[in-house]
Design a protein around this motif. Structure first.
Motif, short mmCIF file in Angstrom:
data_model
loop_
_atom_site.label_atom_id
_atom_site.label_comp_id
_atom_site.label_asym_id
_atom_site.label_seq_id
_atom_site.Cartn_x
_atom_site.Cartn_y
_atom_site.Cartn_z
N SER A 27 -7.11 96.14 -6.78
CA SER A 27 -7.49 95.82 -7.82
C SER A 27 -6.45 95.06 -8.75
CB SER A 27 -8.11 96.96 -8.54
OG SER A 27 -8.26 96.53 -9.89
N THR A 28 -6.83 93.97 -9.65
CA THR A 28 -6.12 93.49 -10.56
C THR A 28 -6.78 93.50 -12.06
OG1 THR A 28 -6.69 91.30 -10.11
CG2 THR A 28 -4.78 91.99 -9.18
N ARG A 29 -7.82 94.41 -12.01
CA ARG A 29 -8.86 94.38 -13.12
C ARG A 29 -8.18 94.77 -14.58
NH1 ARG A 29 -14.20 95.57 -12.82
NH2 ARG A 29 -14.04 96.15 -10.67
N ARG A 82 -15.60 91.26 -34.26
CA ARG A 82 -15.96 92.76 -33.39
C ARG A 82 -15.77 92.40 -31.82
NH1 ARG A 82 -21.38 92.77 -32.02
NH2 ARG A 82 -22.57 90.93 -33.46
N ARG A 83 -15.45 93.51 -31.08
CA ARG A 83 -15.38 93.17 -29.51
C ARG A 83 -16.82 92.81 -28.96
NH1 ARG A 83 -11.31 95.77 -25.60
NH2 ARG A 83 -10.16 94.97 -27.11
N ALA A 84 -16.72 91.79 -28.07
CA ALA A 84 -17.89 91.38 -27.40
C ALA A 84 -18.16 92.69 -26.46
CB ALA A 84 -17.81 90.08 -26.73
N ASP A 85 -19.78 92.92 -25.98
CA ASP A 85 -19.94 93.79 -25.34
C ASP A 85 -20.03 93.03 -23.88
OD1 ASP A 85 -22.40 92.66 -24.55
OD2 ASP A 85 -23.41 93.90 -25.96
N ALA A 86 -19.90 94.21 -22.55
CA ALA A 86 -19.79 93.29 -21.43
C ALA A 86 -20.92 92.43 -21.23
CB ALA A 86 -20.10 94.39 -20.20
N GLU A 87 -22.03 92.49 -21.49
CA GLU A 87 -23.14 91.41 -21.22
C GLU A 87 -22.88 90.52 -21.92
OE1 GLU A 87 -27.93 91.44 -22.07
OE2 GLU A 87 -26.85 93.45 -22.04
N ALA A 125 -2.88 84.91 -15.10
CA ALA A 125 -4.11 85.25 -15.75
C ALA A 125 -5.27 85.50 -14.68
CB ALA A 125 -4.66 84.01 -16.47
N ALA A 126 -6.28 86.09 -15.08
CA ALA A 126 -7.51 86.43 -13.95
C ALA A 126 -7.98 85.11 -13.60
CB ALA A 126 -8.67 87.36 -14.76
N ALA A 127 -8.55 85.11 -12.47
CA ALA A 127 -9.13 84.10 -11.80
C ALA A 127 -10.54 84.14 -11.23
CB ALA A 127 -8.00 83.59 -10.57
N1 5CA Z 1 -7.91 90.87 -14.38
C1 5CA Z 1 -7.15 91.61 -15.64
C2 5CA Z 1 -5.59 91.11 -15.90
S1 5CA Z 1 -5.66 89.34 -15.90
C3 5CA Z 1 -7.79 91.39 -16.90
O1 5CA Z 1 -8.90 90.71 -16.78
N2 5CA Z 1 -7.55 92.05 -17.95
S2 5CA Z 1 -8.49 91.89 -19.19
O2 5CA Z 1 -7.60 92.68 -20.09
O3 5CA Z 1 -8.36 90.66 -19.77
O4 5CA Z 1 -9.66 92.54 -19.13
C4 5CA Z 1 -9.89 93.80 -19.31
C5 5CA Z 1 -10.30 93.73 -20.86
O5 5CA Z 1 -11.84 94.01 -20.93
C6 5CA Z 1 -9.92 95.44 -21.40
O6 5CA Z 1 -8.60 95.06 -21.94
C7 5CA Z 1 -10.95 95.60 -22.48
O7 5CA Z 1 -10.34 94.94 -23.56
C8 5CA Z 1 -11.95 94.57 -21.94
N3 5CA Z 1 -13.23 95.61 -21.75
C9 5CA Z 1 -12.88 96.50 -20.68
N4 5CA Z 1 -14.50 97.07 -20.57
C10 5CA Z 1 -15.17 96.77 -21.50
C11 5CA Z 1 -16.55 97.10 -21.96
N5 5CA Z 1 -17.25 97.95 -21.50
N6 5CA Z 1 -16.96 96.17 -22.97
C12 5CA Z 1 -16.20 95.24 -23.72
N7 5CA Z 1 -14.93 94.91 -23.37
C13 5CA Z 1 -14.30 95.66 -22.26
#
Ligand code: 5CA
Length: 159
Positions: A27-29, A82-87, A125-127
């Motif tokens: 994972s690189t999540r 505000r932070r965007a939700d996942a959707e 960065a993520a790809a």
């Molecule tokens: N692949 C990695 C490193 S490049 C990546 O994408 N990291 S990131 O930080 O850009 O993406 C994860 C980010 O998504 C987290 O830092 C967090 O800010 C955000 N995130 C995680 N879960 C949620 C969620 N449920 N709703 C909104 N944002 C979220």
């Protein structure tokens, strides 16, 4: 290669970059996982964070070593943040959280680049997926995203 990764490769090519995307078995999540997979520092990982500025989606590209100061982003974006939700992230970027790339989105997003990223020769960065990343110079990142370079990191002593 996954379709999402292919879309990022195409967007990079369109921007004139022949950069190599690496797909990892692991994972690189998160920035920490990406840094471990690449073998680099967490500061060199680009987080692609979607926010709503007065309801309008914007993208913040932030060093993995930093926490984004929403007050600073609100000040430069000129609207409450505000932070965007996942959707919402998926709808406006075309990618799922953990794989959101800095460019090549479903809709063009006003983009802000953490000035700290300019201190590195190369950042990653993520790809498109939670196990794919690509290297880029901060200068190219600024150019291909059309980002505005800003100070958006939480600094100890702020506030
Ligand atoms: N692949 C990695 C490193 S490049 C990546 O994408 N990291 S990131 O930080 O850009 O993406 C994860 C980010 O998504 C987290 O830092 C967090 O800010 C955000 N995130 C995680 N879960 C949620 C969620 N449920 N709703 C909104 N944002 C979220």
């Amino acid at each position: 290669m996954k379709a999402a990764v292919e879309r990022v490769v195409a967007a990079l090519r369109e921007a004139g970059l022949e950069t190599a995307v690496t797909e990892f078995a692991e994972s690189t999540r998160t920035a920490e996982e990406a840094a471990a997979a690449v073998g680099t520092t967490v500061g060199q990982i680009v987080k692609s964070l979607v926010f709503l500025a007065g309801g309008r989606p914007v993208l913040a590209l932030v060093s993995g070593a930093n926490r984004l100061d929403t007050a600073k982003l609100a000040a430069v974006a000129g609207a409450p943040i505000r932070r965007a939700d996942a959707e919402t992230v998926r709808a406006v970027t075309g990618y799922a959280i953990g794989g959101v790339p800095p460019m090549g989105h479903a809709t063009p997003l006003p983009t802000y680049l953490d000035a700290d990223l300019l201190g590195y020769d190369t950042v990653w960065a993520a790809a498109g997926t939670p196990n794919a990343v690509f290297p880029i110079t901060p200068m190219d990142l600024e150019r291909v995203t059309g980002a505005r370079v800003v100070d958006v990191a939480v600094r100890s002593g702020d506030g």
